[in-house]
Design a protein around this motif. Sequence first.
Motif, PDB file in Angstrom:
ATOM      1  N   PRO A 271       0.886  -1.155   0.031  1.00  0.00           N
ATOM      2  CA  PRO A 271      -0.051  -0.061   0.097  1.00  0.00           C
ATOM      3  C   PRO A 271       1.066   1.496   0.028  1.00  0.00           C
ATOM      4  O   PRO A 271       1.777   1.271   0.541  1.00  0.00           O
ATOM      5  CB  PRO A 271      -0.710   0.000   1.367  1.00  0.00           C
ATOM      6  N   LYS A 272       0.136   2.277  -0.686  1.00  0.00           N
ATOM      7  CA  LYS A 272       1.165   3.586  -0.571  1.00  0.00           C
ATOM      8  C   LYS A 272       1.143   4.218   0.514  1.00  0.00           C
ATOM      9  O   LYS A 272       2.032   5.001   0.873  1.00  0.00           O
ATOM     10  CB  LYS A 272       0.689   4.511  -2.100  1.00  0.00           C
ATOM     11  N   ARG A 273      -0.081   4.425   0.866  1.00  0.00           N
ATOM     12  CA  ARG A 273      -0.414   5.311   2.153  1.00  0.00           C
ATOM     13  C   ARG A 273      -1.086   4.330   3.235  1.00  0.00           C
ATOM     14  O   ARG A 273      -1.992   3.404   3.011  1.00  0.00           O
ATOM     15  CB  ARG A 273      -1.047   6.551   1.933  1.00  0.00           C
ATOM     16  N   ARG A 274      -0.845   4.715   4.628  1.00  0.00           N
ATOM     17  CA  ARG A 274      -1.666   4.005   5.503  1.00  0.00           C
ATOM     18  C   ARG A 274      -1.856   5.116   6.719  1.00  0.00           C
ATOM     19  O   ARG A 274      -0.930   5.854   7.234  1.00  0.00           O
ATOM     20  CB  ARG A 274      -0.870   2.771   6.256  1.00  0.00           C
ATOM     21  N   SER A 275      -3.186   5.452   7.110  1.00  0.00           N
ATOM     22  CA  SER A 275      -3.399   6.341   8.376  1.00  0.00           C
ATOM     23  C   SER A 275      -4.841   5.908   8.451  1.00  0.00           C
ATOM     24  O   SER A 275      -5.609   5.884   7.819  1.00  0.00           O
ATOM     25  CB  SER A 275      -3.187   7.786   7.701  1.00  0.00           C
ATOM     26  N   ALA A 276      -5.178   6.069   9.937  1.00  0.00           N
ATOM     27  CA  ALA A 276      -6.355   5.816  10.469  1.00  0.00           C
ATOM     28  C   ALA A 276      -7.127   6.889  10.768  1.00  0.00           C
ATOM     29  O   ALA A 276      -6.836   7.918  11.527  1.00  0.00           O
ATOM     30  CB  ALA A 276      -6.093   4.656  11.982  1.00  0.00           C
ATOM     31  N   ASP A 277      -8.435   6.924  10.096  1.00  0.00           N
ATOM     32  CA  ASP A 277      -9.564   7.704  10.769  1.00  0.00           C
ATOM     33  C   ASP A 277     -10.047   7.320  11.821  1.00  0.00           C
ATOM     34  O   ASP A 277     -10.385   6.219  12.097  1.00  0.00           O
ATOM     35  CB  ASP A 277     -10.510   7.879   9.832  1.00  0.00           C
ATOM     36  N   LEU A 278      -9.677   8.203  13.122  1.00  0.00           N
ATOM     37  CA  LEU A 278      -9.865   7.815  14.509  1.00  0.00           C
ATOM     38  C   LEU A 278     -11.111   8.308  14.883  1.00  0.00           C
ATOM     39  O   LEU A 278     -11.627   8.486  16.130  1.00  0.00           O
ATOM     40  CB  LEU A 278      -8.835   8.147  15.309  1.00  0.00           C
ATOM     41  N   THR A 279     -11.855   8.983  14.139  1.00  0.00           N
ATOM     42  CA  THR A 279     -13.284   9.408  14.610  1.00  0.00           C
ATOM     43  C   THR A 279     -14.148   8.434  15.316  1.00  0.00           C
ATOM     44  O   THR A 279     -14.782   8.991  16.527  1.00  0.00           O
ATOM     45  CB  THR A 279     -14.064  10.029  13.342  1.00  0.00           C
ATOM     46  N   LYS A 280     -14.396   7.106  15.027  1.00  0.00           N
ATOM     47  CA  LYS A 280     -15.116   6.175  15.696  1.00  0.00           C
ATOM     48  C   LYS A 280     -14.663   5.862  16.971  1.00  0.00           C
ATOM     49  O   LYS A 280     -15.251   5.622  17.890  1.00  0.00           O
ATOM     50  CB  LYS A 280     -15.499   5.113  14.668  1.00  0.00           C
ATOM     51  N   ALA A 281     -13.457   5.588  16.843  1.00  0.00           N
ATOM     52  CA  ALA A 281     -12.581   5.316  18.284  1.00  0.00           C
ATOM     53  C   ALA A 281     -12.815   6.444  19.426  1.00  0.00           C
ATOM     54  O   ALA A 281     -12.893   6.031  20.663  1.00  0.00           O
ATOM     55  CB  ALA A 281     -11.105   4.987  18.067  1.00  0.00           C
ATOM     56  N   LYS A 282     -12.914   7.722  18.997  1.00  0.00           N
ATOM     57  CA  LYS A 282     -12.908   8.737  19.777  1.00  0.00           C
ATOM     58  C   LYS A 282     -14.472   8.759  20.390  1.00  0.00           C
ATOM     59  O   LYS A 282     -14.630   9.153  21.561  1.00  0.00           O
ATOM     60  CB  LYS A 282     -12.567  10.104  19.189  1.00  0.00           C
ATOM     61  N   LYS A 283     -15.204   8.541  19.494  1.00  0.00           N
ATOM     62  CA  LYS A 283     -16.639   8.629  19.952  1.00  0.00           C
ATOM     63  C   LYS A 283     -17.223   7.685  20.670  1.00  0.00           C
ATOM     64  O   LYS A 283     -17.755   7.814  21.581  1.00  0.00           O
ATOM     65  CB  LYS A 283     -17.531   8.633  18.322  1.00  0.00           C
ATOM     66  N   LEU A 284     -16.901   6.267  20.313  1.00  0.00           N
ATOM     67  CA  LEU A 284     -17.295   5.075  21.038  1.00  0.00           C
ATOM     68  C   LEU A 284     -16.748   4.926  22.216  1.00  0.00           C
ATOM     69  O   LEU A 284     -17.020   4.221  23.322  1.00  0.00           O
ATOM     70  CB  LEU A 284     -17.357   3.834  20.230  1.00  0.00           C
ATOM     71  N   LEU A 285     -15.194   4.898  22.138  1.00  0.00           N
ATOM     72  CA  LEU A 285     -14.322   4.588  23.135  1.00  0.00           C
ATOM     73  C   LEU A 285     -13.549   5.909  23.873  1.00  0.00           C
ATOM     74  O   LEU A 285     -13.069   5.466  25.024  1.00  0.00           O
ATOM     75  CB  LEU A 285     -13.134   3.786  22.632  1.00  0.00           C
TER      76      LEU A 285
END
Length: 309
Positions: A271-285
């Motif tokens: 894969p060329k790029r890898r970065s996590a969208d953390l919106t859900k982790a912040k909201k749920l956890l």
Amino acid sequence: MNRILISGGNGFLGSALVEKALKNSMDVTVIDDLSTMVDINIPDTVNLIREKVENFKADEKYDYIVHLAARPSPEDYINHPIETILSNSVGTNNMLEIAKKSNAVFMYTSSSEVYGDAAVIPTPETYYGYVNPNGIRSCYDEGKRYSEALTMAYHRKYNIDTRIQRPFNVYGPRIRPDGEYGRVIPRFVNWALKNDDIKVFGDGERTRSFLYIDDWVDATWKFLTGDNLSGEIVNIGSNKEITINDFAKKIISLTNSNSKIVHLEERPDDPKRRSADLTKAKKLLGWSPQIDLDTGLNKTIKYFKERLE
């Protein structure tokens, strides 16, 4: 006392989760064939069953089941494709059957690799992925994707409390650096400490985002033990990208190394790029990473330096 079953519990991620479970007074059973680790990383108080997860059956019941068994290093899973896909197909089915009989919370540890060569960065959980279904990496990528589908099928049909996490490039002490088992951080650190050349695949402009092990444990525990999270899928990673070239330079700087960076042929389907969208982790956890890259790397470098001495 709650009982927890962890497949791959002697591995890098698994052994850290075992420590967390013990600190929370759980009775811990680990199923691990010890195929990807040299050392025993868990205390004698843990019930260690030396078996492949795809061959494992259990009559006992558990409150929590975490399926971690996998070969996460690309060179390792490329060299062991059958074993890789079986642990994330037959092995997943076995663990889900135990969860069904136990009425347990089941957590599947998937991977950011399910996103493949993602076109959306940072990548949210809603992104379906862009993956080569029969390429050299497919034994890992598609095994993870199949296991996610199977986990959700059990959730929908049997109403099992299932939770799927997608980790992004977790690192820290105890991660294995040698041979085909090594991943980018332990390899680079090990080479730098020895003043050996740091070998980078391709032009080095691909990006990754790295998460320190303590942050992963914190997020995983919140997700595993939290309320009202059945059926959820959550990224557990970092959204701070760094190119592999810049990362190699950082390792050289932090270790005061004389290593040189050399470039090798590019790996297929990388894969060329890898970065996590953390919106859900912040909201749920209510979670976001707390340990910055330099701090985590310094802890990791200290660990490997002590082992070399």
